[in-house]
Design a protein around this motif. Structure first.
Motif, PDB file in Angstrom:
ATOM      1  N   SER A 275      -5.277   8.424   9.057  1.00 25.19           N
ATOM      2  CA  SER A 275      -4.110   8.070   8.248  1.00 25.19           C
ATOM      3  C   SER A 275      -4.256   8.444   6.785  1.00 25.19           C
ATOM      4  O   SER A 275      -3.298   8.329   6.022  1.00 25.19           O
ATOM      5  N   MET A 276      -5.457   8.858   6.374  1.00 20.10           N
ATOM      6  CA  MET A 276      -5.710   9.135   4.956  1.00 20.10           C
ATOM      7  C   MET A 276      -4.715  10.135   4.367  1.00 20.10           C
ATOM      8  O   MET A 276      -4.262   9.988   3.246  1.00 20.10           O
ATOM      9  N   SER A 277      -4.364  11.160   5.147  1.00 25.30           N
ATOM     10  CA  SER A 277      -3.502  12.216   4.616  1.00 25.30           C
ATOM     11  C   SER A 277      -2.050  11.771   4.463  1.00 25.30           C
ATOM     12  O   SER A 277      -1.252  12.460   3.833  1.00 25.30           O
ATOM     13  N   ARG A 278      -1.699  10.598   5.011  1.00 27.54           N
ATOM     14  CA  ARG A 278      -0.304  10.159   4.961  1.00 27.54           C
ATOM     15  C   ARG A 278      -0.081   8.956   4.061  1.00 27.54           C
ATOM     16  O   ARG A 278       1.039   8.473   3.939  1.00 27.54           O
ATOM     17  N   VAL A 279      -1.151   8.476   3.421  1.00 30.31           N
ATOM     18  CA  VAL A 279      -1.063   7.256   2.627  1.00 30.31           C
ATOM     19  C   VAL A 279      -0.007   7.358   1.534  1.00 30.31           C
ATOM     20  O   VAL A 279       0.722   6.399   1.263  1.00 30.31           O
ATOM     21  N   PHE A 280       0.093   8.532   0.888  1.00 29.44           N
ATOM     22  CA  PHE A 280       0.999   8.674  -0.249  1.00 29.44           C
ATOM     23  C   PHE A 280       2.362   9.255   0.139  1.00 29.44           C
ATOM     24  O   PHE A 280       3.128   9.632  -0.728  1.00 29.44           O
ATOM     25  N   THR A 281       2.639   9.327   1.449  1.00 28.53           N
ATOM     26  CA  THR A 281       3.942   9.818   1.872  1.00 28.53           C
ATOM     27  C   THR A 281       4.940   8.664   1.925  1.00 28.53           C
ATOM     28  O   THR A 281       4.566   7.493   1.941  1.00 28.53           O
ATOM     29  N   ARG A 282       6.221   9.027   1.950  1.00 31.00           N
ATOM     30  CA  ARG A 282       7.252   7.995   1.969  1.00 31.00           C
ATOM     31  C   ARG A 282       7.183   7.157   3.238  1.00 31.00           C
ATOM     32  O   ARG A 282       6.941   7.671   4.321  1.00 31.00           O
ATOM     33  N   PHE A 283       7.399   5.865   3.084  1.00 28.44           N
ATOM     34  CA  PHE A 283       7.545   4.897   4.165  1.00 28.44           C
ATOM     35  C   PHE A 283       6.263   4.659   4.949  1.00 28.44           C
ATOM     36  O   PHE A 283       6.302   4.043   6.012  1.00 28.44           O
ATOM     37  N   TRP A 284       5.116   5.138   4.414  1.00 33.86           N
ATOM     38  CA  TRP A 284       3.866   4.841   5.123  1.00 33.86           C
ATOM     39  C   TRP A 284       3.472   3.390   4.859  1.00 33.86           C
ATOM     40  O   TRP A 284       3.371   2.950   3.711  1.00 33.86           O
TER      41      TRP A 284
END
Length: 335
Positions: A275-284
């Motif tokens: 999940s590290m690569s998605r932490v700063f994406t919207r709605f994570w």
């Protein structure tokens, strides 16, 4: 006239009946960052290690060769390459007869730049409308010092307009930074004191401030927003001691230039590696319930608007470790 795969504007990947890549055109190499000669002959899932937005391996879910015999592919959808790079992917499963074995899997790839341009245009419209709405609300908000002091503690519904404004300005590249001298050490202590005043125990926090911090020029209100979000996440979703470190660093974009680094870490379960690569994406929101999932997206936008960078990894004690670095940002007349 023959059209070669490398003439196509979109990425094209073709796998044979055994799942081995037999075509990997120039656009696919550009989009994925993988040389075509390395991809040819490799398994499809190796050449295109795609994941969905929930971190699941896409080819294991789709299973084109052993899945439903009536499946003929999937429409274009947003998937992720390693590193969190978004790509639009469509696939077709070619069979010589109905319900027969899959003889070829044909995959097309497109970057998300065009879609992002459209989103940016929509964001600019939202920003304009929200700005017109904000003026009277700002006047109402300013009626009492109490409202000003507690605005950031309002619920998501109450402060939703502020979130919309932040998101739209980040998306459109119009987030305004008003630089002034910022005492980062004092800011960190002030936020921790706020948590203590709210009843959290003092031993929950460990503040480590290095000597000789460089003079920092930044938007004080937005830095407060970053600190508030990171500390609240560490306290609410982490566990054990929350450690906040402030120290000198090198500028992330101008080697040799001074910067200030702030690290917030906890001793909780941390964030899964996938999940590290998605932490700063919207709605994570990971496995958490509640919240909008927009806080860290806004934090990243604020840090980058300052010319800084923010990263996340695993803390020494096993929890989450967020670290952002801000260049000193001194105005030209002080140079």
């Amino acid at each position: 006239m023959e059209v070669r795969p490398d003439d196509l504007p979109d990425g094209l990947v073709v796998a044979d009946s055994g799942g081995r890549v037999v075509c990997f055109n120039a656009a696919a190499a550009r989009i994925t960052g993988r040389p075509g000669n390395e991809a040819l002959g490799s398994p499809l899932q190796t050449a295109l290690p795609l994941e969905d937005l929930d971190g699941r391996r896409w080819w294991q879910l789709a299973d084109p060769y052993h899945g439903l015999a009536i499946a003929n592919g999937h429409p274009e959808r947003n998937l992720l390459l390693p590193g969190g790079h978004e790509v639009l992917v469509a696939a077709r499963y070619v069979r010589s007869r109905p319900r027969g074995p899959v003889e070829r899997v044909v995959v097309t790839l497109r970057g998300t730049e065009a879609r992002r341009r459209t989103e940016r245009s929509h964001a600019e419209l939202i920003a304009t409308v929200a700005h017109e709405l904000r003026s009277p609300l700002t006047s109402v908000k300013g009626f009492t010092a109490t409202l000003l002091a507690k605005w950031e503690r309002f619920t998501d519904d109450q402060s939703g307009l502020e979130t919309v404004l932040d998101i739209s300005r980040i998306d459109s590249g119009r987030l305004e930074i008003r630089r002034q001298p910022v005492d980062m050490a004092a800011a960190v202590r002030r936020h921790v004191e706020g948590h203590l005043a709210a009843g959290r125990p003092a031993d929950r926090f460990d503040i480590r401030i290095a000597d000789a911090l460089p003079d920092l020029w930044a938007d004080a209100d937005k830095i407060d927003q970053v600190l508030a979000n990171l500390l609240e996440n560490a306290v609410r979703h982490g566990a054990g001691t929350v450690t906040i470190e402030v120290e000198p660093a090198s500028s992330p974009r101008e080697p040799g230039e001074k910067a200030t680094a702030v690290t917030v870490s906890d001793e909780g379960p941390g964030i899964p590696e996938e999940s590290m690569s998605r932490v700063f994406t919207r709605f994570w929101r990971g496995s958490r319930r509640g919240g909008t999932g927009l806080g860290l997206y806004i934090v990243k936008g604020i840090v980058e608007a300052h010319g800084g960078v923010i990263t996340v990894n695993r803390a020494p004690a096993g929890g989450a470790r967020f670290r952002f670095i801000l260049p000193v940002g001194a105005p030209a007349f002080l140079a």
